[in-house]
Scaffold this motif. Structure first.
Motif, PDB file in Angstrom:
ATOM      1  N   LYS A 267     -18.023  10.922  -4.278  1.00  0.00           N
ATOM      2  CA  LYS A 267     -18.390  10.139  -5.446  1.00  0.00           C
ATOM      3  C   LYS A 267     -17.139   9.812  -6.251  1.00  0.00           C
ATOM      4  O   LYS A 267     -16.276  10.663  -6.451  1.00  0.00           O
ATOM      5  N   MET A 268     -17.033   8.569  -6.709  1.00  0.00           N
ATOM      6  CA  MET A 268     -15.863   8.157  -7.466  1.00  0.00           C
ATOM      7  C   MET A 268     -15.826   8.869  -8.812  1.00  0.00           C
ATOM      8  O   MET A 268     -16.810   8.877  -9.543  1.00  0.00           O
ATOM      9  N   SER A 269     -14.686   9.463  -9.116  1.00  0.00           N
ATOM     10  CA  SER A 269     -14.575  10.248 -10.342  1.00  0.00           C
ATOM     11  C   SER A 269     -13.112  10.343 -10.750  1.00  0.00           C
ATOM     12  O   SER A 269     -12.235  10.554  -9.901  1.00  0.00           O
ATOM     13  N   LYS A 270     -12.853  10.191 -12.027  1.00  0.00           N
ATOM     14  CA  LYS A 270     -11.476  10.337 -12.512  1.00  0.00           C
ATOM     15  C   LYS A 270     -10.952  11.745 -12.260  1.00  0.00           C
ATOM     16  O   LYS A 270      -9.776  11.947 -11.954  1.00  0.00           O
ATOM     17  N   SER A 271     -11.830  12.733 -12.356  1.00  0.00           N
ATOM     18  CA  SER A 271     -11.398  14.126 -12.157  1.00  0.00           C
ATOM     19  C   SER A 271     -10.977  14.379 -10.712  1.00  0.00           C
ATOM     20  O   SER A 271     -10.153  15.261 -10.447  1.00  0.00           O
ATOM     21  N   LEU A 272     -11.535  13.604  -9.763  1.00  0.00           N
ATOM     22  CA  LEU A 272     -11.163  13.766  -8.356  1.00  0.00           C
ATOM     23  C   LEU A 272      -9.961  12.901  -7.978  1.00  0.00           C
ATOM     24  O   LEU A 272      -9.461  12.993  -6.852  1.00  0.00           O
ATOM     25  N   GLY A 273      -9.510  12.078  -8.902  1.00  0.00           N
ATOM     26  CA  GLY A 273      -8.363  11.221  -8.621  1.00  0.00           C
ATOM     27  C   GLY A 273      -8.687  10.070  -7.684  1.00  0.00           C
ATOM     28  O   GLY A 273      -7.775   9.476  -7.093  1.00  0.00           O
ATOM     29  N   ASN A 274      -9.972   9.733  -7.537  1.00  0.00           N
ATOM     30  CA  ASN A 274     -10.349   8.638  -6.636  1.00  0.00           C
ATOM     31  C   ASN A 274     -11.067   7.515  -7.388  1.00  0.00           C
ATOM     32  O   ASN A 274     -11.911   6.819  -6.840  1.00  0.00           O
ATOM     33  N   PHE A 275     -10.709   7.364  -8.645  1.00  0.00           N
ATOM     34  CA  PHE A 275     -11.298   6.330  -9.499  1.00  0.00           C
ATOM     35  C   PHE A 275     -10.316   5.157  -9.539  1.00  0.00           C
ATOM     36  O   PHE A 275      -9.180   5.305  -9.987  1.00  0.00           O
ATOM     37  N   PHE A 276     -10.753   3.988  -9.066  1.00  0.00           N
ATOM     38  CA  PHE A 276      -9.848   2.848  -8.976  1.00  0.00           C
ATOM     39  C   PHE A 276     -10.469   1.603  -9.596  1.00  0.00           C
ATOM     40  O   PHE A 276     -11.619   1.261  -9.311  1.00  0.00           O
ATOM     41  N   THR A 277      -9.687   0.942 -10.429  1.00  0.00           N
ATOM     42  CA  THR A 277     -10.053  -0.397 -10.864  1.00  0.00           C
ATOM     43  C   THR A 277      -9.565  -1.383  -9.805  1.00  0.00           C
ATOM     44  O   THR A 277      -8.776  -1.039  -8.911  1.00  0.00           O
ATOM     45  N   LEU A 278     -10.037  -2.618  -9.898  1.00  0.00           N
ATOM     46  CA  LEU A 278      -9.548  -3.656  -9.000  1.00  0.00           C
ATOM     47  C   LEU A 278      -8.028  -3.774  -9.127  1.00  0.00           C
ATOM     48  O   LEU A 278      -7.310  -3.891  -8.124  1.00  0.00           O
ATOM     49  N   ARG A 279      -7.537  -3.700 -10.349  1.00  0.00           N
ATOM     50  CA  ARG A 279      -6.099  -3.870 -10.587  1.00  0.00           C
ATOM     51  C   ARG A 279      -5.281  -2.719  -9.998  1.00  0.00           C
ATOM     52  O   ARG A 279      -4.166  -2.932  -9.511  1.00  0.00           O
ATOM     53  N   ASP A 280      -5.841  -1.525 -10.020  1.00  0.00           N
ATOM     54  CA  ASP A 280      -5.157  -0.384  -9.392  1.00  0.00           C
ATOM     55  C   ASP A 280      -4.903  -0.664  -7.915  1.00  0.00           C
ATOM     56  O   ASP A 280      -3.824  -0.380  -7.386  1.00  0.00           O
ATOM     57  N   LEU A 281      -5.905  -1.192  -7.233  1.00  0.00           N
ATOM     58  CA  LEU A 281      -5.792  -1.432  -5.796  1.00  0.00           C
ATOM     59  C   LEU A 281      -4.775  -2.529  -5.490  1.00  0.00           C
ATOM     60  O   LEU A 281      -4.009  -2.432  -4.522  1.00  0.00           O
ATOM     61  N   VAL A 282      -4.751  -3.574  -6.320  1.00  0.00           N
ATOM     62  CA  VAL A 282      -3.771  -4.643  -6.115  1.00  0.00           C
ATOM     63  C   VAL A 282      -2.355  -4.112  -6.329  1.00  0.00           C
ATOM     64  O   VAL A 282      -1.436  -4.445  -5.562  1.00  0.00           O
ATOM     65  N   LEU A 283      -2.166  -3.265  -7.328  1.00  0.00           N
ATOM     66  CA  LEU A 283      -0.841  -2.691  -7.582  1.00  0.00           C
ATOM     67  C   LEU A 283      -0.388  -1.808  -6.419  1.00  0.00           C
ATOM     68  O   LEU A 283       0.812  -1.611  -6.208  1.00  0.00           O
ATOM     69  N   LYS A 284      -1.341  -1.289  -5.665  1.00  0.00           N
ATOM     70  CA  LYS A 284      -1.006  -0.496  -4.477  1.00  0.00           C
ATOM     71  C   LYS A 284      -0.665  -1.380  -3.272  1.00  0.00           C
ATOM     72  O   LYS A 284      -0.300  -0.870  -2.208  1.00  0.00           O
ATOM     73  N   GLY A 285      -0.824  -2.703  -3.431  1.00  0.00           N
ATOM     74  CA  GLY A 285      -0.440  -3.612  -2.362  1.00  0.00           C
ATOM     75  C   GLY A 285      -1.581  -4.141  -1.529  1.00  0.00           C
ATOM     76  O   GLY A 285      -1.354  -4.664  -0.433  1.00  0.00           O
ATOM     77  N   HIS A 286      -2.811  -4.044  -2.035  1.00  0.00           N
ATOM     78  CA  HIS A 286      -3.963  -4.541  -1.288  1.00  0.00           C
ATOM     79  C   HIS A 286      -4.352  -5.935  -1.792  1.00  0.00           C
ATOM     80  O   HIS A 286      -4.441  -6.162  -2.999  1.00  0.00           O
ATOM     81  N   LYS A 287      -4.590  -6.840  -0.868  1.00  0.00           N
ATOM     82  CA  LYS A 287      -4.928  -8.211  -1.222  1.00  0.00           C
ATOM     83  C   LYS A 287      -6.337  -8.305  -1.808  1.00  0.00           C
ATOM     84  O   LYS A 287      -7.251  -7.628  -1.326  1.00  0.00           O
ATOM     85  N   PRO A 288      -6.522  -9.159  -2.798  1.00  0.00           N
ATOM     86  CA  PRO A 288      -7.881  -9.373  -3.326  1.00  0.00           C
ATOM     87  C   PRO A 288      -8.876  -9.789  -2.246  1.00  0.00           C
ATOM     88  O   PRO A 288     -10.035  -9.360  -2.270  1.00  0.00           O
ATOM     89  N   SER A 289      -8.438 -10.612  -1.293  1.00  0.00           N
ATOM     90  CA  SER A 289      -9.351 -11.054  -0.233  1.00  0.00           C
ATOM     91  C   SER A 289      -9.817  -9.878   0.616  1.00  0.00           C
ATOM     92  O   SER A 289     -10.970  -9.833   1.047  1.00  0.00           O
TER      93      SER A 289
END
Length: 494
Positions: A267-289
């Protein structure tokens, strides 16, 4: 076959037909703009976008309304803590949400903001009070009397018959076991935003917002109400109660709910460190498409396990589709065909339609298009494809992309905007080398690339392979992938 959707209200898959003619009136719960949208939110928004697109592709006229919740408990609390007014506080996150929707190619519905319609909500509550469904407490708050509405629980399938009459809950979000008479209007508190209305000073409860806004835009009864599964109770249950209590008519005829997602199996949770916004993923280098494609890859009622391996595979899948489109538009084909790819294209469109008619089975729709791509690529390699085949294949690919919206290679500019935002917000340290690589591939113009490719081809014809390899290395360093085929040199951005 007609479109069949799961209706949460009946707990059955039913044929979908609009109440009036060919117009679909649908309402979806939008964001509560107190923070940036996370990928769980966008899983629902992508599902609703696919539904909207497919309804239109199926020949319906669609009037789609979505609210912006710009006042609720969290917003009031956060704005007060920040020493800001509600409008000032929410403006930043509303702007970010709408930008993120563009990033994911979500079509924009008719937007209605809660704070623009507070007088209408007050009138709604006053009418409920006149009918005996709402009552005023000593502090000026108003609550909905659940015991007055015997059908309460018909959406969430829970029996609330034993509730204590008059017990109240004043928070916006709560569990089924905490169900009580819920707040329609909240009396003003020191330091909190409030509005002066016909029923007194205060602010609306969360649930009344969607009832008032949807009925104002779509009428007392409309075709479909959509949202995430977390909204079934209490939000949508309360919407039904207060709306049908007021009108005596069915509120929404279909209820469409998207499942939660997991992140790497949890389950997505900030306490587990697996909570991501769309912008977080793009900053990691993942394409919006890639993000959109992955969010759409699992049927909306099934749980999606969102993984980084899955994102990488989604990127590969999108590139396969884009490369295939490029082959169709750049390869020289003969006028005659030596294969039956026109039939394959027609069958593919039929498979996509059949899959989407089956409660939006996006996984099967994606499987159909990749079966076509595989067969067509094999035919191209064998020199068997004709121009008539190409037209049919392009039509099928276009039909698929009308729904999934990933063919247009506009990831670079979208990534650049998010990088600019990160720098402005002091998050430059979160910009990864992978994200920068996506940008580098966009800094060379198509004209410059074509010029380099022409030079490369000329060098190869002159058997000057050293020069050809050097030009190719320059292109690769700029994020341009080069492929040498029997039809010449093809390129694409990394």
């Amino acid at each position: 076959m007609a479109l069949r959707l799961y209706n949460t209200l009946s707990s059955k898959i039913e044929e979908f037909h609009p109440l009036e003619g060919d117009e679909v009136r649908m309402y979806s719960c939008g964001p509560t703009v107190y923070d940036y949208g996370h990928i769980g939110n966008f899983r629902t928004f992508v599902a609703v976008d696919l539904l909207r697109r497919y309804l239109r592709q199926s020949g319906f006229r669609v009037r789609h309304v979505m609210n912006i919740t710009d006042v609720d408990d969290k917003i009031i609390r956060n704005a007060a803590n920040a020493g800001m007014g509600v409008k000032e506080y929410t403006a930043k996150y509303e702007k970010a949400f709408l930008e993120d929707c563009v990033t994911l190619n979500l079509e924009q519905p008719i937007l209605v903001r809660a704070t623009d319609h507070i007088p209408e909500m007050a009138e709604f509550i006053a009418k409920l009070a006149e009918k005996g469904y709402a009552y005023r407490t000593e502090d000026g708050s108003y609550y909905f009397r659940i015991s007055k509405f015997p059908a309460y629980g018909k959406l969430s399938k829970k029996d609330f018959a034993g509730l204590e009459d008059g017990a109240r809950v004043d928070v916006d979000e709560y569990e089924k076991d905490s169900a009580r008479d819920f707040a329609l209007w909240k009396a003003p508190k020191s330091g909190e935003a409030s509005w002066q209305t016909s029923i007194g000073s205060g602010r609306p409860g969360w649930h009344i917002e969607c009832s008032a806004l949807s009925m104002e835009e779509l009428g007392e009864s409309f075709d479909l109400h959509a949202g995430g599964e977390d909204l079934i109770f209490p939000h949508h249950e309360n919407e039904i109660a207060q709306s049908e209590a007021l009108t005596g008519k069915p509120f929404a005829h279909f209820w469409f709910h998207a499942r939660f997602l997991l992140v790497e199996g949890e389950k997505m949770s900030k306490s587990l460190g697996n909570f991501f916004t769309l912008r977080d993923l793009v900053l990691k280098g993942h394409k919006p498409s890639s993000i959109r494609f992955l969010l759409a890859s699992v049927p909306y009622r099934n749980q999606l396990n969102f993984t980084f391996d899955g994102l990488k595979q989604a990127a590969v899948s999108v590139e396969r589709l884009r490369n295939f489109e490029a082959r169709l538009t750049t390869t020289q084909f003969s006028t005659s065909s030596k294969t039956s790819l026109t039939d394959v294209a027609r069958e593919t469109m039929e498979r996509i339609r059949s899959s989407m008619d089956d409660d939006l089975n996006t996984a099967q729709a994606q499987a159909a298009i990749f079966d076509m791509v595989r067969k067509a690529n094999a035919a191209i390699d064998a020199g068997q494809l004709g121009k008539e085949d190409v037209r049919s294949l392009e039509t099928a690919l276009k039909s698929f992309d009308e729904l999934f919206a990933v063919l247009k290679d506009d990831d670079g500019p979208k990534v650049e905007k998010i990088l600019e935002w990160a720098r402005a917000e002091g998050r430059e340290k979160d910009i990864t080398s992978d994200a920068l690589a996506l940008i580098n591939a966009q800094q060379v113009s198509n004209q410059e690339i074509e010029s380099k490719v022409s030079q490369m081809e000329a060098a190869r014809r002159a058997r000057d392979f050293k020069t050809s390899d050097a030009i190719r290395a320059q292109l690769v360093a700029s994020g341009i992938l080069v492929e040498i085929t029997k039809d010449g040199v093809r390129w694409r951005r990394k």
